[in-house]
Enzyme design. Structure first.
Site, PDB file in Angstrom:
ATOM      1  N   LYS B  79       0.879  -1.271   0.057  1.00 26.85           N
ATOM      2  CA  LYS B  79      -0.004   0.170   0.032  1.00 26.85           C
ATOM      3  C   LYS B  79       0.911   1.213   0.089  1.00 26.85           C
ATOM      4  O   LYS B  79       1.921   1.204   0.645  1.00 26.85           O
ATOM      5  CB  LYS B  79      -0.919   0.036   1.271  1.00 26.85           C
ATOM      6  CG  LYS B  79      -1.896   1.146   1.355  1.00 26.85           C
ATOM      7  CD  LYS B  79      -2.948   0.748   2.363  1.00 26.85           C
ATOM      8  CE  LYS B  79      -3.882   1.986   2.585  1.00 26.85           C
ATOM      9  NZ  LYS B  79      -4.793   1.963   3.708  1.00 26.85           N
ATOM     10  N   SER B 159      -9.932   2.297   2.644  1.00 29.65           N
ATOM     11  CA  SER B 159      -8.845   2.804   1.695  1.00 29.65           C
ATOM     12  C   SER B 159      -8.095   2.173   1.124  1.00 29.65           C
ATOM     13  O   SER B 159      -7.341   2.323   0.090  1.00 29.65           O
ATOM     14  CB  SER B 159      -8.245   3.878   2.705  1.00 29.65           C
ATOM     15  OG  SER B 159      -7.354   3.327   3.582  1.00 29.65           O
ATOM     16  N   SER B 183     -10.445   0.184   6.994  1.00 28.88           N
ATOM     17  CA  SER B 183      -9.645   0.244   5.712  1.00 28.88           C
ATOM     18  C   SER B 183      -9.055  -1.166   5.295  1.00 28.88           C
ATOM     19  O   SER B 183      -8.660  -1.111   3.969  1.00 28.88           O
ATOM     20  CB  SER B 183      -8.922   1.181   5.660  1.00 28.88           C
ATOM     21  OG  SER B 183      -9.502   2.664   5.371  1.00 28.88           O
TER      22      SER B 183
END
Lengths: 96, 493
Positions: B79, B159, B183
């Site tokens: 990420k 997210s 998330s």
């Protein structure tokens, strides 16, 4: 509690975000929408409750020895500077 | 040879151990898959072809010498919130410009120590603020799943939308992700993947771009419960560089916990999670989850978590307050993008107006407001007390139960653009996940069924603080019972 244009301008100023005039009113209604929804917290009985400060019980923050363990790498520190010169960050003039 | 990219992490590691294929062959298969899919899915924002191949070659050398590490040769996605040395890291925000860290986050360093291979950086909501991956500076990620034969683009959730989409689409064996209010778990549920947020303090936050420091926690997104366990095993560590990382002596064995029987365990089912307007399919899936747990020998106990409905509003005070403070560092002076101004303050204001997107600006202003003189007690302090109430509810419940079973999300994946008009409607996505962040508890989302439109739906297992092992045991029993084998059709190839 609802907030007005004056408060939004003040918050933007405190947060150092330039808010164009056209965005002020929409921001007022967006923030008021969120705050109105948050108001329901007033229903909760919080009498005698300590504010939460740690997720796991019985763990205290560790202390370390007050010793320098890292550093002396100016070129790494400056590697991402928008502007740098002679080992320094270059920033706009602060004092006249 | 079978398509290497469709293997689970466990099978890929075993395949390399048996010399059926090399790390380089596996890595090349993933790089080819990424090059083919990414123009359609937008899951990766940086693909590190050369670095990946170099790491894979090193891995093959280690294996040839008999010195393979636990994750040796496993290609992973990272990420964009994790700082990676020499590879651009922006939290998908314009304000970080072309920021290229000169250091490595502790979690990713742990993965490389264990032999994993980095494929690149994954798309996400800007600063991890969002539930649909639509606030990224690089544009939304497209969910590899579609409704039946429709070609409408769906959100992978957020997210960690890039992490979830890449894992679901076989563009990596697994990925790192972070979870502040859901998330990891909401995107996992939206993409038919497994995601776990461990106990707060299990993973070091050092080198992860901060959003809300008392809630942020890293974890993996993977194809199976056991894969998630294998990844988490490498990610966790005590780190003196993060004072909130827990100094724990006992080293758990998460993969081993996956096979453990749940006979005799008590699973709590919280009445308050039966929210008005919940789709019948979610309700039915939850009931099925309860049946599966019973069949595996667990006892079921109704429990009450009575402050559940206050969790989201509480979160939307605590998280923006911490974010407004954390994001004060982005001033355009030391790193990131700068917009020049007529004075220092003018430069700050222009830099931050240009660098932060609309949702981030909104949260910074809310945070500044709830922390401002005269309002801090009414908002921030009250929220921290409500948070204590929420944590108390869990503590009381866990006196009688070993784990808690809930749905992971209130709906299946929705279309891009469908909910971006109303912030509060978007926030409601995290209604089942946010409580675990506020209380600091470990929680895992696993896929359990497809809805009528053919989209995955997930269940969530919440555990006691530091008891990820029971979470893995219960989740793997549910995974076995659910027999979920769904995969998105590869419409991009």
């Amino acid at each position: 509690m609802s907030i007005d244009e004056k408060t939004v301008r003040k918050m933007a100023r405190l947060a150092r975000i330039a808010l164009p005039e056209a965005r002020v009113q929409p921001m007022v209604s967006e923030l008021n929408g969120i705050l109105a929804w948050i108001e329901q917290l007033n229903e909760v009985d919080i009498e005698g409750v300590e504010p939460m400060t740690s997720a796991v019980e019985g763990v205290t923050l560790p202390m370390r020895e007050d010793k320098v363990t890292d550093g002396d790498a100016p070129e790494r520190v400056l590697a991402n500077a928008p502007k740098a010169e002679d080992g320094f960050f270059v920033v706009p003039k602060v004092v006249e | 040879m079978t398509d290497l990219t469709s293997l689970t992490l466990k099978d890929a590691l075993e395949g390399m151990a048996r010399k059926e294929f090399t790390a380089l062959e596996l890595t090349d298969a993933f790089l080819d898959a990424i090059d083919l899919a990414n123009p359609h899915l937008n899951a990766f924002v940086v693909v590190t072809h050369d670095k990946a191949r170099a790491m894979a070659k090193e891995s093959d050398k280690r294996r040839a010498k008999g010195k393979a590490k636990p994750l040796d040769g496993a290609p992973l996605g990272i990420k964009d919130l994790f700082c990676t040395e020499g590879v651009r890291t922006t939290a998908c925000s314009n304000i970080l410009g072309e920021f290229t860290p000169t250091y490595e986050s502790t979690v990713t360093a742990n993965l490389w120590r264990d032999g994993a291979v980095m494929l690149g950086k994954l798309n996400m909501d800007e600063f991890a603020m969002g539930s649909s991956n639509e606030t990224s500076r690089f544009g939304a990620v497209v969910n590899p799943w579609r409704r039946g034969n429709e070609d409408a683009k769906l959100t992978p959730g957020g997210s960690s939308g890039g992490s979830a989409a890449a894992t679901a689409a076989d563009l990596c064996l697994g990925a790192t992700a972070t979870d502040t209010g859901g998330s990891i778990r909401q995107p996992a549920a939206f993409t038919g993947t497994v995601g776990i947020k461990p106990t707060y303090g299990r993973c070091s936050r050092w080198g992860i771009v901060a959003f809300a420091s008392s809630l942020d926690q890293a974890g993996p997104i993977a194809k199976t419960v056991e894969d998630a366990a294998i990844l988490l095993q490498s990610m966790v560590s005590h780190d003196p560089k993060d004072s909130t990382s827990l100094p724990l002596k006992k080293k758990p064995d998460y993969a081993k916990a996956c096979g453990r029987s749940i006979r005799g365990l008590t699973i709590g089912v919280p009445e308050e999670y039966r929210i008005p307007g919940m789709p019948a399919e979610i309700e039915a899936l939850w009931a099925k989850g309860v049946e599966w747990a019973k069949e595996a020998g667990a006892k079921i106990k109704p429990i009450s978590l009575k402050h559940t409905k206050y969790a989201l509003p509480c979160y939307y005070i605590v998280a923006p307050a911490e974010a407004s403070s954390n994001l004060a560092r982005y001033d355009g002076m030391r790193y990131g993008a700068r917009v020049e101004g007529q004075s220092l303050v003018d430069a700050y204001e222009k830099t931050r107006a240009a660098g932060f997107g609309a949702e981030v600006q909104r949260r910074i202003l809310i945070g500044a407001f709830v922390l401002s003189a005269g309002y801090q007690e009414a908002y921030y302090l009250r929220a921290q007390k409500v948070r204590a109430r929420i944590a108390e509810d869990f503590r009381a419940a866990f006196a009688d139960v070993d784990a808690i079973l809930t749905p992971a999300t209130p709906s299946a994946a929705f279309a891009l653009g469908e909910k971006s008009g109303d912030p509060v409607e978007m926030y409601l996505n995290d209604i089942f996940t946010v409580t675990a962040n506020l209380a600091g508890l470990p929680a895992l989302a696993l896929p359990a069924a497809l809805d009528q439109q053919g989209l995955p739906l997930g269940l969530q297992v919440i555990g006691k603080a530091l008891d990820e092992e029971t979470v893995f045991a219960v989740s793997s029993a549910l995974e076995k019972a659910a027999g979920f084998r769904g995969k998105p059709a590869k419409w991009w190839s």
